[in-house]
Structures are given as C-alpha cells and as structure tokens.
Design an enzyme around this catalytic site. Structure first.
Site, PDB file in Angstrom:
ATOM      1  N   GLU A 120       2.488   4.860   6.767  1.00 43.87           N
ATOM      2  CA  GLU A 120       3.574   4.094   6.504  1.00 43.87           C
ATOM      3  C   GLU A 120       4.733   4.494   6.096  1.00 43.87           C
ATOM      4  OE1 GLU A 120       2.458   1.152   7.924  1.00 43.87           O
ATOM      5  OE2 GLU A 120       0.442   2.070   7.899  1.00 43.87           O
TER       6      GLU A 120
ATOM      7  N   HIS B  28       7.004   5.447   8.512  1.00 47.72           N
ATOM      8  CA  HIS B  28       7.529   4.079   9.517  1.00 47.72           C
ATOM      9  C   HIS B  28       8.776   3.814   8.621  1.00 47.72           C
ATOM     10  CE1 HIS B  28       5.038   2.859  12.482  1.00 47.72           C
ATOM     11  NE2 HIS B  28       3.818   2.602  11.855  1.00 47.72           N
TER      12      HIS B  28
ATOM     13  N   GLY C  98      -5.207  -1.480   8.269  1.00 49.39           N
ATOM     14  CA  GLY C  98      -5.249  -0.524   7.288  1.00 49.39           C
ATOM     15  C   GLY C  98      -4.071  -0.812   6.169  1.00 49.39           C
ATOM     16  N   ALA C  99      -2.858  -0.861   6.934  1.00 50.24           N
ATOM     17  CA  ALA C  99      -1.719  -0.955   5.954  1.00 50.24           C
ATOM     18  C   ALA C  99      -0.617  -1.714   6.963  1.00 50.24           C
ATOM     19  CB  ALA C  99      -1.145   0.075   5.269  1.00 50.24           C
TER      20      ALA C  99
ATOM     21  N   GLU D  38       3.797  -1.458   7.261  1.00 52.80           N
ATOM     22  CA  GLU D  38       5.183  -0.877   6.874  1.00 52.80           C
ATOM     23  C   GLU D  38       6.190  -1.711   6.592  1.00 52.80           C
ATOM     24  OE1 GLU D  38       5.264  -1.114  11.628  1.00 52.80           O
ATOM     25  OE2 GLU D  38       3.651  -0.916  10.101  1.00 52.80           O
ATOM     26  N   ASN D  39       6.125  -2.869   5.733  1.00 50.32           N
ATOM     27  CA  ASN D  39       7.221  -3.386   5.449  1.00 50.32           C
ATOM     28  C   ASN D  39       8.253  -2.589   4.570  1.00 50.32           C
ATOM     29  OD1 ASN D  39       5.513  -5.870   6.097  1.00 50.32           O
ATOM     30  ND2 ASN D  39       4.313  -5.300   4.175  1.00 50.32           N
TER      31      ASN D  39
END
Length: 857
Positions: free
Chosen positions: A298, A301, A263-264, A266-267
């Site tokens: 995210e 995170h 889905g995505a 968290e960089n």
C-alpha cells in the site's frame, strides 16, 4: 438503462469533454451510531471543452437537490439508476451542487458501518475501489478525472475523523479538512469513529511526515504499533531512494478497520487495512511477513497508483503488479529487513496462485480488455496480481534492475499527479535500458497462458555434459479461453547443484535469454553433470519448470536438503503443480511432502504445504484411498506436533494442521483435552484463536454442540468471536445446522459481509459431502437471483463459496453446463461459475491419476 455500470467508451467521451477542478463534500454523520442514511452535499467545479450534455455518478436512496450553474433541476427527471444527467453544460466553467441521502452499508462497499460488540460503538470507514465513491458523494467516477477534494464532516461527540488530508482540530463536532492534491475519486477516504490511535513521525532530509496507526479500542492491547512503524519507515527509506521522489502527501495514516473485504486499500495518505492484521493470539513469522508485505504494497501505491494513476482499469494489473513487485523487493533488499527470503514466499504463494489462475478457462492476457465496470470487478484475480508481478519481475531481469528504477524515476517526474497508460512506463524503460520492449510487451502482456521449460541433456560415459538446451513449450489454452498459445522471451538463470555432506549446494549459475522452441546453452558443455539442474533458478521468469529424470530422482530423495530456501520452494511448487495437473499422484505427493517437510525451515513454506496436502487429499485423491491418505496425514501432523520445538512457530503450525485434520476418537479427545485443559503439549499456548480452531473442528465432527459453541463465545465476546461462532455453528454435521446456515446466507440478505463469509466457510466441510449433496440443485436454483439483487462483494462470496466444489463428479459438471445454457448469466457470473467448474474437471483428472498410481503399486 445503465444500472450501476459504466463503459470505457462512456468514460472516454466524458474525459474528452470534462476537466474536473475541485470537490467540496459536506457529510452529516452525526446519526452514525443509529445507522440508516446520512445527508451528503457535494459541490463540484469543472470545465467543459464545449457546450453539451454529460452525467455525474451517484448511488443513493434519495436525491433532494440538483443545482447546475445556478439552475435547479428536478431530481425526479435527472436522477436514474446510478446517474444524474447534466443537460446544457456551458463551454468553460461549470458548477454543480447535489444534495442527497446516502446509505451506510454492511457489505464493505461505500461507507461501511460496524458496531463493536465490546463497546457497542459504531465504527465507519470508506472503501471506494472500483466505483463506490458514488455511494457517498456525487462524483465523476473514473480514475482519469482527477480533482482536489475538500471534506467537511459532522460526527458524533468524541469521535475522530480521518481523511486524506491532515486531521484538523474540530470546531465542536465539525471537522473541516484542507483540500487534497489532485487525486482520483477511488483513493479518497473517510474513517470515522472513536478509534484508538498511536502517532509517530518519519524524518528524512529535513522533512517530517506525521505517521498514525489506528484501530478499535477493543483491539488496542494487541496493537504492536512499533513493529508496524518500523516496517513503514523501512519502506519510506527504500521507496524514496529507488523512486527518487519524496513521499507525495502531507501525512501517512494506517487504519486497521473491521469487516474489510480485501487485505488493504491504498487511499492517499489514509490506508485502510483489515484488522485481522492486529494479531490477538500467537501467529507464526509467516503472518508477520505477509502483513509487512501488505503494508509495503500500500505504501508503494502512494507513488504508483495515487501520485501517478492509470487512465482506465485495463492497467489495473500494472498498478497492482508494481506494488506487489516493489513490496517484495523492499523486503528482500532493504537494509535491516527481517524477511530477506521474501522471494521464496513469493514463489511459494503468489506464483502458485498465478499458475492456477492461468490454467482456467477464464484466463486472459495480463493487459485485459476492460470494457466496463462489470469487467474490472471480477478482474482482481491471480492474473492481475500474481502473474502480473511475476512478469514484472521478469521485466526487471530483462532490462536490469538499475535501468528499471532509473526509468521509474523518470516516469514519476514526468507524470506526477496525472494519468498514464502502459506505454508511458514502457517508453521510459526503453530509454534507460536500450531494449526494444514492443515484442516483449506483445508476447507477455497481450497473450494468455503459461510456457513450460524443460532441459534437454546429453551426457557421455564419464558423466560429462556434451550438449545442453532448454526446450520451451506453449501448451494449448484451456477450452473456452481466448487467444492462441505463444512462445515468449525468458530471462532465466540455470542452477547447478551438487550433494555436499548430504546438502544440495549450488555450485554454478548461468543467466541467459531463452527464446523460441529450443535454446542451446553451450556454457554447460564439457562440464561434469551436477546432481540437480534447476531451470529458472532464482525464479526470474514466469514459467512451469520440469526437471530431467536424473534431477527428479535426486530432488525426490533430497528436496529438503537444499541449503537455500528458494530452490526448495521452486521444487515444492513444481511438485504441487504436477499434482494439480494429474502428472504426480496425490499419494506420491503426500509421500514426497512427508519425506521432506521435516527438513523445511521456512515456516511460510511449511504452512503452504499443510494447505496443499489437505486440498490434495480432499479433492485430488482417489475416493477409495482418500481416508487412508487422510489418516496417514493426520498421524503425521500429530507426530510433528509432538516433536516440534516447544513454543516454536513450527509447533503452532503443526497444531493448526492437526486441528484441521483430526478424525479418530483419540485425536478428537486430544482436541477436547487441549481445549478444556485436561491435556497439554509442552510449549503450546492454547490461546483464543487456537481455541476457536479446536472448537470448529469439534463442531464439524459432531463433538461440540450449540452449548459448547455458546460457552466459547462467552469467553470471547468480540466481533472475531462472533465470526468464529458463526463458522462453528454452520460446520455442525446436521441437517438442521445446514438448513439454518443456508437460509441465513441465501434466503436472507441481512448478514454483514464478514459474518456471511464466516458462515459460508463453516457450511462447506470436506467430511460432509453426502450431507451437502442436496445443495447442488439449490445452488443453481438461487445463484442468478442472488447475483442480480445483491452487491458485487456479497454476491461473489456466495457464487464462489457455495458452488458445489466438493461434489467431484460428472453429475456436477452436467448440472453446471445445464445451468450455464439455460440461465443466461451475466458475463461476470458466468466467469466465476466456469472457473469453479474447471476445479471439478481438474479434480476428476487428478483422482483418475491417483487411482491409476494405486492400481500400479
């Protein structure tokens, strides 16, 4: 020979020896438009506690230079598999430089390269979790060896480069970023290409945080940036207040990227999100709610995961569960949120996923034993995300919400930019709550399985409750699962509901601790028995809940009449769970849904019911009754479609449900008429995505041939259109179409990840069991070699997606068992196949229950 694996023991040994200070990473991506490989040069400075040997991680086609403390090492001697040996480290400061050729990928791992068919431009992004930073630069690939990262990137003229640090002004085509704070390798990021962008700011307490949103130019007209910024700002407000810690990075970019597997991600300061969340066509509010939860997940995170990071992957569950819990809580409680009913969505989707996963032979404790990278790669599951978040919600109820967040605040301040274990968080919560969490942790986090809560009620002749208790059961774990059943402490609410003007209204609520086999509830004694008594009201705990006989009768007749959405969702979820367990016949589940779904206002619940009914009919219905059930359901979807408010979310949802199930000549004629414009339903916009739903069903039923698919693709010459066309082609009910689809996925490894997923989705059609039957043997002939030769993401798509799940028969179980015995698959592949096998067993049990119900009627 380590291959690409890394054990926990090796990581611990390396962490005891090394402290990493800084990376300088220089990438030449100037040839990205053509693809192939690129030059990667990494200099890393680190301290060694003593003289000795170690290794650094790298996955690359070629290594040209390895220079350790000024001495050149021969790459042919020190580079093997995914490691570069580092012999003769000195005690104290060391410096290493590695120059290599690294490869672009089309699998969504490492540095993914995608060419947009609209503008023929290449778009790059990185995806590094779990161990894929090593595909782009030499790195000590484990979360507890944090460092600063300074990227220098050469990119094609006119492109943009985004990373964790603020984007600098380029010097020609060279982009030099400032060093990041200390972060883990897996949350570093680069996104490179001619991306479209929209910019804004978040301002609070005198601080300004730059915000950016990026997507491909071909999606720019659909980008609703202000909606996304609004959700983001609400998250900033709520998280900074609850965490009492300012956002820890210099800027916050959100990048919608193509062909993203998850889905995505968290960089730190540069979150990547699948670009299907840039909606090209009308979607229901449920889709916006899910996107908002992803955005908030995210963002959470940035604190829990990026600022403070798990020491090793056994705490992956805590990382993901915390982000899930707090994102849902933000939607539920943040001022101005559009989705205050988010716990309903959580109960209806996340928890049903958890319940399903927790009843598989592969179930495991939330705090799983992660021995190596192979373990963690298959641990992104319903236990890690959904059960973990459910149990975290239980923990909040157990210690108190205020005490929970006070403990979290202390945790962030104590461990900022460092690494932690679960005990660090639990210790902080014990301090603020005064609760001893050792027993709670042992029973909830270190054991597998699910409890069942049942009410035990005694009532006198006047209908007054004379005694009430909650009985807790710990069913046997599935065959093959490790561990023993255990009774757990539960903090639950009990809701009393009565019918008022035809509506079920909560009249009383009792909150208490349930522990052991039987817990008395004296508060209810002496009160008139309500129409419905609902255990685990407000969904505080994680448990299966059963209704007493009288409550079940009322709920069966009035499930749609609860005034609040959450008790409806809990009742729907319970009915679905009973259907999957073979306790409620599929035909009775269908009747229950048809009696109550018209009163269901929550669009997310409606769409979940659509999916669940279709699964029940396709897999759990007695085969001899299945067509009757499907016909009944399809007629109901068309009736609801025609009756729905024009232009409403419900109308769109029913249109999609009808398109997925249409089967008769007249029904398929309607689909064709909606597609070509000769028929219409007032208010229904037959837009791009809905058109593809119609084409795919027409293709699956033999009504749309290659010419029709090609014509639709000509209307939608985009990457999404190419994926939809691939699905439609694979869905055609011909031997030739299946042979072609199978070959493109199994016999070739050239498809990009998103297209492979689309082909698999089209190949597996529930109306085509006989056509697909020969592929059972072909699957078992091919799956091990695929697993051993493809990347994890690509192999897992095939291993799960092409398992013969539609062949619900003892013969499929026998074929699976024979393969498991003979093939000696890896632990990860064995787990995935065993989970799929469990689906066949469950379907056989449910089919038998449905057949028995039919015989009794």
């Amino acid at each position: 020979m380590p291959g690409t694996n890394l054990t926990r023991e090796e990581a611990q040994q390396r962490a005891r020896l090394l402290t990493v200070d800084a990376y300088e990473i220089d990438l030449d991506l100037s040839g990205a438009q053509e693809g192939g490989t690129y030059r990667s040069a990494t200099t890393v400075r680190f301290e060694s506690a003593e003289a000795g040997d170690s290794f650094i991680d790298l996955v690359a086609p070629a290594v040209h230079e390895v220079v350790l403390n000024g001495a050149a090492l021969d790459p042919a001697e020190v580079f093997q598999d995914s490691r570069i040996a580092l012999p003769g480290l000195v005690a104290g400061r060391n410096e290493l430089t590695v120059v290599a050729d690294c490869a672009y990928t089309n699998t969504g791992e490492g540095l993914h390269r995608f060419v947009d068919p609209v503008d023929q431009q290449a778009y790059l992004y990185t995806q590094f979790e779990v161990p894929d930073a090593r595909r782009v630069f030499a790195s000590f690939e484990q979360p507890d060896l944090k460092a600063t990262f300074q990227f220098t990137v050469k990119a094609p003229e006119g492109w943009t480069v985004i990373s964790n640090s603020p984007t600098p002004e380029p010097a020609g085509t060279i982009w030099r970023f400032e060093p990041t704070p200390r972060i883990s390798t897996y949350v570093t990021a680069l996104i490179v290409g001619p991306y479209h962008s929209v910019h804004s700011t978040y301002e609070k307490d005198g601080r300004t945080v730059p915000l950016g949103i990026y997507c491909r130019p071909s999606l720019a007209e659909h980008l609703d940036a202000e909606e996304i910024f609004e959700v983001t700002r609400q998250g900033f407000d709520w998280f900074q207040e609850k965490f009492d810690y300012a956002y820890p990075f210099a800027k916050y970019d959100q990048l919608f990227v193509p062909e993203f597997n998850a889905g995505a991600m968290e960089n730190a300061g540069a979150v990547t999100i699948r670009d299907q969340y840039v909606f090209r066509s009308k979607v229901t509010d449920a889709a916006y709610e899910v996107r908002a939860e992803t955005i908030l997940h995210e963002l959470a995170h940035m604190w829990f995961g990026d600022l403070v990071t798990m020491e090793w992957w056994n705490d992956l569950w805590l990382n993901e569960s915390f982000a899930t819990y707090t994102s849902i809580a933000c939607q539920a409680y943040a001022p101005g949120s559009k989705w205050p009913h988010s716990w309903t969505t959580f109960a209806n989707s996340m928890k049903t996923w958890a319940y399903r996963q927790d009843q598989l032979p592969s179930t495991h404790p939330i705090m799983a034993e992660i021995r190596d990278l192979d373990d963690v790669l298959v641990n992104f599951d319903g236990i890690t995300y959904a059960k973990g978040a459910s149990v975290l919600k239980q923990l909040v109820a157990y210690v108190g919400m205020e005490e929970f967040f006070t403990g979290v605040q202390a945790y962030f301040k104590r461990h900022a930019y460092g690494n932690t274990q679960l005990s660090d968080l639990l210790g902080a919560l014990e301090e603020t709550s005064g609760r001893d969490l050792s027993t709670w942790s042992k029973k909830w986090l270190q054991t597998a399985g699910i409890n069942i809560l049942r009410p035990e009620i005694e009532v006198d002749a006047e209908g007054v409750i004379t005694s009430f208790a909650v009985r807790q059961e710990a069913p046997a774990l599935p065959a093959g699962a490790q561990g023993e059943p255990v009774l757990r402490p539960h903090r639950i609410a009990i809701g009393a509901y009565d019918l008022q003007d035809g509506k079920l209204v909560r009249t009383e609520r009792y909150e208490l601790d349930v522990d052991g086999e039987l817990t008395a509830v004296p508060q209810l004694a002496g009160k008139p028995r309500p129409a419905v008594i609902l255990l685990n009201d407000d969904d505080l705990s994680y448990a299966k809940v059963r209704l007493d006989e009288e409550s079940l009768k009322v709920v069966t007749e009035h499930l749609g009449d609860f005034t609040a959405s959450l008790p409806r969702a809990l009742s729907w979820a319970s009915a679905w769970d009973m259907t999957r367990d073979g306790e409620l016949a599929t035909r009775d589940y269908l009747s229950l849904v048809l009696s109550g779904i018209g009163k269901e206002s929550d669009i997310g619940v409606v769409q979940s019911l659509h999916r669940q009914v279709k699964v029940a009919l396709d897999l759990y219905a007695a085969p001899e009754w299945r067509e009757t059930g499907l016909s009944t359901w399809t007629e109901a979807t068309l009736s609801h479609l025609r009756d729905a408010e024009p232009g409403s979310d419900h109308q769109l949802a029913w249109a999609r449900a009808f398109a997925a199930a249409a089967r008769t000549g007249d029904q398929l004629d309607l689909l064709q008429g909606l597609l070509d414009g000769t028929q219409e339903i007032p208010g229904l916009a037959v837009d791009t995505e809905l058109r593809w739903s119609l084409v795919q069903r027409l293709a699956a039923t033999g009504r749309a041939d290659e010419k029709a698919i090609a014509a639709e693709l000509e209307r939608d010459r985009t990457s999404a259109g190419e994926r939809h066309a691939a699905t439609a082609r694979a869905a055609r009910p011909t031997t030739e179409a299946k042979t072609e689809a199978w070959a493109s996925v199994v016999e070739s490894d050239q498809l990009p990840n998103a297209v492979q997923e689309a082909v698999i989705g089209g190949f597996v059609q529930t109306d085509q069991r006989e056509l697909l039957a020969p592929y059972t043997a072909k699957y078992f002939d091919a799956v091990k070699a695929i697993w051993d030769s493809r990347s994890h993401e690509m192999a897992q798509q095939i291993a799960v997606g092409l398992y013969p799940a539609l062949q619900v028969a003892q013969e499929t179980l026998d074929a699976t068992d024979a393969w498991l015995a003979a093939a000696a698959p890896s632990a990860a592949l064995r787990r995935l196949v065993t989970e799929s096998r469990a689906g066949i067993e469950r379907a056989l049990k449910a089919q038998a229950a449905d057949a028995a119900a039919g015989a009794a009627q």
